[in-house]
Each structure stands twice: as C-alpha cells, then as structure tokens.
Motif scaffolding. Structure first.
Motif, short mmCIF file in Angstrom:
data_model
loop_
_atom_site.label_atom_id
_atom_site.label_comp_id
_atom_site.label_asym_id
_atom_site.label_seq_id
_atom_site.Cartn_x
_atom_site.Cartn_y
_atom_site.Cartn_z
N PRO A 1 0.79 -1.19 0.05
CA PRO A 1 -0.07 -0.12 0.27
C PRO A 1 0.99 1.13 -0.10
O PRO A 1 1.68 1.17 0.57
N GLY A 2 0.56 2.15 -0.59
CA GLY A 2 1.09 3.37 -0.91
C GLY A 2 2.36 3.56 -2.00
O GLY A 2 3.14 4.47 -2.08
N ALA A 3 2.63 2.32 -2.32
CA ALA A 3 3.82 2.24 -3.26
C ALA A 3 3.38 3.12 -4.97
O ALA A 3 2.30 2.89 -5.09
N ASN A 4 4.32 3.11 -5.49
CA ASN A 4 4.29 3.64 -6.93
C ASN A 4 4.74 2.46 -7.80
O ASN A 4 5.61 1.80 -7.53
N ILE A 5 3.96 2.05 -8.93
CA ILE A 5 4.40 1.18 -9.90
C ILE A 5 5.62 1.75 -10.85
O ILE A 5 5.38 2.72 -11.47
N LEU A 6 6.74 1.31 -10.75
CA LEU A 6 7.70 1.76 -11.76
C LEU A 6 7.92 1.15 -12.96
O LEU A 6 8.08 1.93 -13.96
N GLU A 7 7.66 -0.08 -12.99
CA GLU A 7 7.75 -0.89 -14.44
C GLU A 7 6.65 -1.82 -14.05
O GLU A 7 6.21 -2.73 -13.00
N PHE A 8 6.03 -2.28 -15.24
CA PHE A 8 5.02 -3.24 -15.16
C PHE A 8 5.14 -3.95 -16.54
O PHE A 8 4.84 -3.23 -17.60
N GLY B 1 6.10 -6.75 -11.78
CA GLY B 1 5.90 -5.42 -11.50
C GLY B 1 7.23 -5.04 -10.57
O GLY B 1 7.75 -5.90 -9.75
N THR B 2 7.52 -3.88 -10.79
CA THR B 2 8.56 -3.02 -9.85
C THR B 2 8.17 -1.95 -9.27
O THR B 2 7.47 -1.12 -10.03
N LEU B 3 7.77 -2.07 -8.08
CA LEU B 3 7.22 -1.02 -6.98
C LEU B 3 8.19 -0.19 -6.06
O LEU B 3 9.18 -0.96 -5.80
N ILE B 4 7.98 1.13 -6.04
CA ILE B 4 8.80 1.81 -4.96
C ILE B 4 7.89 2.46 -3.65
O ILE B 4 6.90 3.03 -4.38
N LYS B 5 8.54 2.46 -2.81
CA LYS B 5 7.82 2.98 -1.72
C LYS B 5 9.12 3.36 -0.61
O LYS B 5 9.83 2.49 -0.45
N GLU C 1 12.56 -1.02 -2.83
CA GLU C 1 12.10 -1.51 -4.27
C GLU C 1 11.46 -2.84 -3.97
O GLU C 1 12.17 -3.73 -3.44
N TYR C 2 10.33 -2.97 -4.62
CA TYR C 2 9.58 -4.48 -4.55
C TYR C 2 9.42 -5.12 -5.80
O TYR C 2 9.00 -4.55 -6.56
N GLU C 3 9.75 -6.43 -5.80
CA GLU C 3 9.59 -6.90 -7.04
C GLU C 3 8.22 -7.87 -6.58
O GLU C 3 8.55 -8.82 -5.97
N VAL C 4 7.19 -7.71 -7.73
CA VAL C 4 6.03 -8.46 -7.35
C VAL C 4 5.66 -9.31 -8.54
O VAL C 4 5.65 -8.37 -9.66
N ASP C 5 5.34 -10.48 -8.89
CA ASP C 5 4.98 -11.26 -9.70
C ASP C 5 3.55 -11.84 -9.44
O ASP C 5 3.56 -12.30 -8.44
N VAL C 6 2.45 -11.55 -10.36
CA VAL C 6 1.25 -11.91 -10.16
C VAL C 6 0.81 -13.09 -11.14
O VAL C 6 1.14 -12.93 -12.45
N LYS D 1 5.57 -14.18 -6.69
CA LYS D 1 6.94 -13.71 -6.27
C LYS D 1 6.95 -12.18 -5.66
O LYS D 1 6.21 -11.56 -5.72
N PHE D 2 7.66 -12.22 -4.51
CA PHE D 2 7.56 -10.85 -3.58
C PHE D 2 8.97 -10.84 -3.15
O PHE D 2 9.40 -11.69 -2.22
N GLU D 3 9.63 -9.62 -3.30
CA GLU D 3 11.08 -9.54 -2.86
C GLU D 3 11.15 -8.06 -2.54
O GLU D 3 10.36 -7.37 -3.28
N LYS D 4 11.70 -7.70 -1.56
CA LYS D 4 12.12 -6.18 -0.97
C LYS D 4 13.25 -5.95 -0.86
O LYS D 4 14.18 -6.84 -0.35
N GLU D 5 13.65 -4.81 -1.50
CA GLU D 5 15.29 -4.58 -1.55
C GLU D 5 15.16 -3.01 -0.97
O GLU D 5 14.87 -2.38 -1.55
N ALA D 6 16.20 -2.85 -0.18
CA ALA D 6 16.71 -1.47 0.05
C ALA D 6 17.38 -0.71 -0.85
O ALA D 6 18.17 -1.57 -1.58
#
Length: 102
Positions: free
Chosen positions: A52-59, A72-76, A80-85, A94-99
């Motif tokens: 929640p509150g993230a912005n989609i950078l790439e899709f 999807g690559t999201l930024i909050k 940076e979050y990598e999310v695959d649906v 897939k859900f990965e979170k990286e500082a």
C-alpha cells in the motif's frame, strides 16, 4: 436369441460410456483453455494491495513461461519491491523487497 440381445445391450452401454468419457474429457479441456486471465488493471491492484502506498515503476506481461504472469517493480520510501502475479489465478508468486539508497 436372448444372448444376442444381452450382447447388443452390453455393447451399447459400453459404447455410450466411452462416448460420455470422451465428451467430459473434451469439455474439461475446453473449460481450462477458455479461462479468462487476470486483466492488467487487476494485477496492478493486487500489487498495490500488497504494498500500500507504493508507486509502480515498471509493469509488464510475461506469457513465455509455463505460467503466464505480470511482473511489477514498485517503489515505496527507500525500498524497491519485485512482485509477480500469476495471470491465471491472480496469486502473488514472487515478492522481494530490497533497500535502495539514494
């Protein structure tokens, strides 16, 4: 004469059962191939609900794999979050979170 009637009846039942099995098998394959995929808008919504509150950078959509998916690559904040649906089920696969440091 009765034996011939029973034989004919038996063959008719076996043939009918065989046709029924083939019909059910064909129908189930048809249902699987006609399943609608998750729309890109729904996939984005799933991603944003996960972060929640993230912005989609790439899709993007990736249909080349065995399992079609949305990447999807999201930024909050500083992450940076990598999310695959999964494009068929809508599940996050897939859900990965990286500082990220700026």
């Amino acid at each position: 004469m009765k034996a011939k009637q029973y034989l004919t009846l038996g063959l008719g039942i076996v043939a009918g059962f065989g046709i029924s099995v083939v019909g059910v098998s064909y129908a189930s394959q048809n249902l699987v191939s006609n399943v609608k995929q998750v729309t890109p808008e729904v996939a984005k919504s799933i991603m944003l609900n996960k972060v929640p509150g993230a912005n989609i950078l790439e899709f993007s959509y990736d249909g080349d794999d065995k399992t079609p998916k949305y990447d999807g690559t999201l930024i909050k904040d500083n992450y940076e979050y990598e999310v695959d649906v999964n494009a068929k089920t809508g599940q996050i696969i897939k859900f990965e979170k990286e500082a990220i440091f700026t």
